[in-house]
Design an enzyme around this catalytic site. Structure first.
Site, PDB file in Angstrom:
ATOM      1  N   ASN A   1      47.545  35.755  44.133  1.00 16.69           N
ATOM      2  CA  ASN A   1      47.026  35.938  45.498  1.00 16.69           C
ATOM      3  C   ASN A   1      46.699  34.600  46.146  1.00 16.69           C
ATOM      4  OD1 ASN A   1      46.646  38.829  46.466  1.00 16.69           O
ATOM      5  ND2 ASN A   1      45.935  38.973  44.352  1.00 16.69           N
TER       6      ASN A   1
ATOM      7  N   MET B   1      36.476  36.448  38.867  1.00 17.84           N
ATOM      8  CA  MET B   1      35.883  37.498  38.033  1.00 17.84           C
ATOM      9  C   MET B   1      34.419  37.257  37.670  1.00 17.84           C
ATOM     10  SD  MET B   1      38.372  39.570  38.008  1.00 17.84           S
ATOM     11  CE  MET B   1      37.974  40.787  36.771  1.00 17.84           C
TER      12      MET B   1
ATOM     13  N   LEU C   1      28.720  37.446  42.135  1.00 18.36           N
ATOM     14  CA  LEU C   1      27.991  36.413  42.880  1.00 18.36           C
ATOM     15  C   LEU C   1      26.702  37.004  43.458  1.00 18.36           C
ATOM     16  CD1 LEU C   1      31.096  34.936  44.701  1.00 18.36           C
ATOM     17  CD2 LEU C   1      29.843  33.899  42.794  1.00 18.36           C
TER      18      LEU C   1
ATOM     19  N   ASN D   1      37.188  38.988  50.002  1.00 16.79           N
ATOM     20  CA  ASN D   1      37.619  39.338  48.644  1.00 16.79           C
ATOM     21  C   ASN D   1      38.759  40.327  48.725  1.00 16.79           C
ATOM     22  OD1 ASN D   1      37.511  39.572  45.765  1.00 16.79           O
ATOM     23  ND2 ASN D   1      36.391  41.499  45.981  1.00 16.79           N
TER      24      ASN D   1
ATOM     25  N   HIS E   1      40.374  43.451  46.506  1.00 17.68           N
ATOM     26  CA  HIS E   1      40.006  44.355  45.407  1.00 17.68           C
ATOM     27  C   HIS E   1      41.126  45.374  45.241  1.00 17.68           C
ATOM     28  CE1 HIS E   1      37.370  46.425  42.658  1.00 17.68           C
ATOM     29  NE2 HIS E   1      37.664  47.564  43.269  1.00 17.68           N
TER      30      HIS E   1
ATOM     31  N   SER F   1      42.361  46.590  48.896  1.00 20.23           N
ATOM     32  CA  SER F   1      41.535  46.378  50.090  1.00 20.23           C
ATOM     33  C   SER F   1      41.114  44.918  50.170  1.00 20.23           C
ATOM     34  CB  SER F   1      40.247  47.215  50.008  1.00 20.23           C
ATOM     35  OG  SER F   1      40.514  48.578  49.755  1.00 20.23           O
TER      36      SER F   1
ATOM     37  N   ASP G   1      31.788  44.491  45.613  1.00 20.29           N
ATOM     38  CA  ASP G   1      32.931  45.219  46.180  1.00 20.29           C
ATOM     39  C   ASP G   1      32.529  46.111  47.356  1.00 20.29           C
ATOM     40  OD1 ASP G   1      34.617  44.004  44.336  1.00 20.29           O
ATOM     41  OD2 ASP G   1      34.325  45.581  42.854  1.00 20.29           O
TER      42      ASP G   1
HETATM   43  C1  GRF Z   1      44.436  41.095  41.615  1.00 18.53           C
HETATM   44  O1  GRF Z   1      44.888  42.368  41.294  1.00 18.53           O
HETATM   45  C2  GRF Z   1      43.190  41.188  42.436  1.00 18.53           C
HETATM   46  O2  GRF Z   1      43.181  42.274  43.297  1.00 18.53           O
HETATM   47  C3  GRF Z   1      42.160  41.383  41.365  1.00 18.53           C
HETATM   48  O3  GRF Z   1      42.559  40.542  40.313  1.00 18.53           O
HETATM   49  C4  GRF Z   1      43.955  40.330  40.390  1.00 18.53           C
HETATM   50  C5  GRF Z   1      44.164  38.857  40.502  1.00 18.53           C
HETATM   51  O4  GRF Z   1      45.486  38.491  40.371  1.00 18.53           O
HETATM   52  N1  GRF Z   1      40.838  41.172  41.858  1.00 18.53           N
HETATM   53  P1  GRF Z   1      45.935  36.997  40.748  1.00 18.53           P
HETATM   54  O5  GRF Z   1      45.070  36.055  39.928  1.00 18.53           O
HETATM   55  O6  GRF Z   1      45.768  36.810  42.219  1.00 18.53           O
HETATM   56  O7  GRF Z   1      47.369  36.935  40.314  1.00 18.53           O
END
Ligand code: GRF
Length: 197
Positions: free
Chosen positions: A15, A91, A94, A108, A110, A137, A146
């Site tokens: 991401n 992960m 916070l 964020n 999720h 989302s 979240d």
């Molecule tokens: C994604 O599925 C995101 O929604 C979740 O953790 C994953 C992270 O993947 N919170 P990346 O590190 O962006 O590949």
């Protein structure tokens, strides 16, 4: 004025890469820092390859002292003066104090259709519940995990025989579309909800 974006990661950073690659040309924002809570985060090398400054604040030496860990993160972030913080697979939970420092400027992604399935194992929980659709989302981060105003969602059908892994593989490419689409709007103050597809 171009907005400065810091991206927080814990893992592979797909991401983060999608966000960083979107911020070119006429885009109203630029990535200024990728910060990980572990030197093992695979996304760090990808960020460096993209020419983005990287930093690590390892949470482990701080043990249960969340405030000290967050103070160190704040110090690192402040050195890069971000306007917007994007959590992208970050992960660590916070605290409200940390989140509030950024005054609504923290986003964020999720992997569920919030408000369903806050927390972990979202895809397994959607399958277990017999949901006919799942998705992801993007929301503004508040002190509650979240939670916070939803700024965009992307949906996929849950298919017969789906496993948490097949569902995740179908949703992740949509995460890569949704998060940049929301950030582009958010950076110019547009909080209208993005719906994909
Ligand atoms: C994604 O599925 C995101 O929604 C979740 O953790 C994953 C992270 O993947 N919170 P990346 O590190 O962006 O590949």
């Amino acid at each position: 004025m171009t907005k400065r974006v810091a991206i927080l990661i814990s893992g592979g950073g797909s991401n983060m890469v999608a966000l960083a690659k979107s911020m070119t040309g006429e885009h109203p924002a630029r990535p200024v820092l990728v910060l990980a809570n572990s030197a093992d985060a695979g996304g760090l090398a990808k960020a460096a390859d993209l020419g983005i400054a990287t930093a690590v604040v390892d949470h482990r030496p701080f043990g249960k002292d969340r405030a000290a860990f967050e103070a160190e993160m704040s110090k690192t972030l402040a050195a890069h003066s971000p306007d917007i913080i994007c959590l992208a697979g970050f992960m660590r939970v916070l605290s409200g104090g940390f989140v509030n420092q950024w005054q609504g400027g923290m986003l964020n992604i999720h992997p569920s259709l919030l408000p369903k399935y806050k927390g972990l194992n979202t895809h397994a929980r959607a399958i277990e519940a017999g949901d006919v659709e799942a998705g992801c989302s993007v929301h503004q981060v508040t002190a509650v995990l979240d939670d916070g105003p939803i700024l965009g969602q992307a949906r996929v059908p849950v298919l017969a025989g789906d496993t948490p892994q097949t569902l995740a593989e179908r949703i992740l490419p949509l995460e890569h579309q949704l998060y940049p689409a929301v950030l582009r709007r958010f950076a110019v103050g547009d909080r209208a909800i993005v719906n994909l597809p």
